[in-house]
Write a protein that holds these residues in place. Structure first.
Motif, mmCIF file in Angstrom:
data_model
loop_
_atom_site.group_PDB
_atom_site.id
_atom_site.type_symbol
_atom_site.label_atom_id
_atom_site.label_comp_id
_atom_site.label_asym_id
_atom_site.label_seq_id
_atom_site.Cartn_x
_atom_site.Cartn_y
_atom_site.Cartn_z
ATOM 1 N N MET A 63 66.366 90.350 26.234
ATOM 2 C CA MET A 63 66.256 91.387 25.207
ATOM 3 C C MET A 63 65.363 90.907 24.072
ATOM 4 O O MET A 63 64.530 91.658 23.565
ATOM 5 C CB MET A 63 67.632 91.778 24.665
ATOM 6 C CG MET A 63 68.438 92.632 25.612
ATOM 7 S SD MET A 63 70.034 93.129 24.942
ATOM 8 C CE MET A 63 69.525 94.542 23.979
ATOM 9 N N GLY A 64 65.520 89.660 23.690
ATOM 10 C CA GLY A 64 64.686 89.103 22.623
ATOM 11 C C GLY A 64 63.225 89.021 23.016
ATOM 12 O O GLY A 64 62.326 89.396 22.252
ATOM 13 N N VAL A 65 62.963 88.532 24.221
ATOM 14 C CA VAL A 65 61.577 88.404 24.710
ATOM 15 C C VAL A 65 60.927 89.784 24.810
ATOM 16 O O VAL A 65 59.775 89.982 24.388
ATOM 17 C CB VAL A 65 61.553 87.671 26.078
ATOM 18 C CG1 VAL A 65 60.192 87.779 26.738
ATOM 19 C CG2 VAL A 65 61.952 86.211 25.896
ATOM 20 N N LEU A 66 61.657 90.760 25.349
ATOM 21 C CA LEU A 66 61.099 92.104 25.501
ATOM 22 C C LEU A 66 60.915 92.795 24.153
ATOM 23 O O LEU A 66 59.976 93.579 23.975
ATOM 24 C CB LEU A 66 61.968 92.944 26.435
ATOM 25 C CG LEU A 66 61.988 92.484 27.895
ATOM 26 C CD1 LEU A 66 62.946 93.336 28.721
ATOM 27 C CD2 LEU A 66 60.590 92.481 28.496
ATOM 28 N N THR A 67 61.770 92.501 23.189
ATOM 29 C CA THR A 67 61.597 93.047 21.847
ATOM 30 C C THR A 67 60.314 92.513 21.223
ATOM 31 O O THR A 67 59.531 93.269 20.638
ATOM 32 C CB THR A 67 62.815 92.712 20.960
ATOM 33 O OG1 THR A 67 63.976 93.346 21.529
ATOM 34 C CG2 THR A 67 62.617 93.178 19.534
ATOM 35 N N GLN A 68 60.069 91.211 21.364
ATOM 36 C CA GLN A 68 58.826 90.632 20.851
ATOM 37 C C GLN A 68 57.610 91.272 21.512
ATOM 38 O O GLN A 68 56.634 91.616 20.841
ATOM 39 C CB GLN A 68 58.790 89.124 21.088
ATOM 40 C CG GLN A 68 59.725 88.339 20.209
ATOM 41 C CD GLN A 68 59.646 86.849 20.521
ATOM 42 O OE1 GLN A 68 59.487 86.441 21.679
ATOM 43 N NE2 GLN A 68 59.779 86.045 19.486
ATOM 44 N N LYS A 69 57.661 91.439 22.827
ATOM 45 C CA LYS A 69 56.529 92.029 23.530
ATOM 46 C C LYS A 69 56.337 93.481 23.117
ATOM 47 O O LYS A 69 55.213 93.945 22.941
ATOM 48 C CB LYS A 69 56.698 91.915 25.045
ATOM 49 C CG LYS A 69 55.478 92.442 25.781
ATOM 50 C CD LYS A 69 55.257 91.806 27.100
ATOM 51 C CE LYS A 69 53.959 92.296 27.719
ATOM 52 N NZ LYS A 69 53.733 91.723 29.026
ATOM 53 N N ALA A 70 57.420 94.215 22.954
ATOM 54 C CA ALA A 70 57.331 95.603 22.500
ATOM 55 C C ALA A 70 56.609 95.675 21.154
ATOM 56 O O ALA A 70 55.758 96.556 20.939
ATOM 57 C CB ALA A 70 58.726 96.216 22.397
ATOM 58 N N MET A 71 56.907 94.755 20.263
ATOM 59 C CA MET A 71 56.236 94.722 18.959
ATOM 60 C C MET A 71 54.739 94.485 19.126
ATOM 61 O O MET A 71 53.918 95.141 18.473
ATOM 62 C CB MET A 71 56.863 93.641 18.075
ATOM 63 C CG MET A 71 58.299 93.921 17.693
ATOM 64 S SD MET A 71 59.081 92.515 16.872
ATOM 65 C CE MET A 71 58.132 92.456 15.342
ATOM 66 N N ARG A 72 54.379 93.554 20.003
ATOM 67 C CA ARG A 72 52.953 93.265 20.232
ATOM 68 C C ARG A 72 52.235 94.474 20.830
ATOM 69 O O ARG A 72 51.127 94.817 20.438
ATOM 70 C CB ARG A 72 52.807 92.052 21.140
ATOM 71 C CG ARG A 72 53.220 90.743 20.495
ATOM 72 C CD ARG A 72 52.964 89.558 21.437
ATOM 73 N NE ARG A 72 53.583 88.366 20.919
ATOM 74 C CZ ARG A 72 54.679 87.798 21.434
ATOM 75 N NH1 ARG A 72 55.247 88.287 22.520
ATOM 76 N NH2 ARG A 72 55.190 86.707 20.886
#
Length: 175
Positions: A94-103
């Motif tokens: 969830m954390g990794v995908l949240t970061q990618k979503a922001m990018r």
């Protein structure tokens, strides 16, 4: 005044909200994964479900009722309601995908800020309390105006399908 001392706060009285608070326990609930709208997306095509990415433990989907264009949700596949129920692998992804979503959102729409978070349980404001999901809401300076306050209307300048196409295409191009 609080205890005879001024607290410095202005008051906006909203007695109409009491109807919402009084009926909060009567909001729709989903009895298991077969009724859950977030679980139902897993059996749909990505475009129909507005899913922009499927990971190992979690997926990323556009919010059907977005606050802003590009409003994403990161959801575990498992039908769990609380962050405390997530496995380490689910929590980490969830954390990794949240970061990618922001990018991705920054790349496709020039996002200037974000609201990121989870509402836990009905009392905490979760619209789908039975299925854990983290909101990633893109923000821009001046994106809020009088319409939601006065007109009870949110202006969204892009169709969900157009947003889905842009975000899905960029997902594989962004690290």
């Amino acid at each position: 005044m609080m205890g005879g001392q001024a607290d410095g706060l202005e008051r906006l009285w909203t007695p109409h909200r009491m109807a919402y608070v009084s009926h909060a326990s009567k909001r729709e609930t989903f009895e298991g994964a077969h009724e859950c709208p977030l679980c139902q997306k897993l059996d749909m095509t990505d475009r129909d479900a507005l899913v922009v990415h499927r990971g190992e433990h979690c997926y990323v989907v556009l919010n059907l009722y977005p606050y802003n264009p590009g409003h994403l949700m990161v959801c575990p596949y498992r039908h769990i309601g609380w962050y405390t129920e997530a496995t380490d692998a689910e929590r980490d992804e969830m954390g990794v995908l949240t970061q990618k979503a922001m990018r991705v959102l920054t790349r496709v729409s020039g996002t200037q800020g974000f609201n990121i978070g989870m509402n836990q349980g009905q009392a905490g404001g979760a619209g789908i309390a039975e299925h854990l999901h983290q909101h990633v809401v893109p923000r821009w300076t001046g994106d809020v105006n009088f319409l939601p306050i006065i007109g009870h209307t949110k202006a969204l300048p892009e169709l969900l399908d157009d947003t889905w196409a842009k975000v899905s295409a960029a997902w594989g191009e962004v690290d």
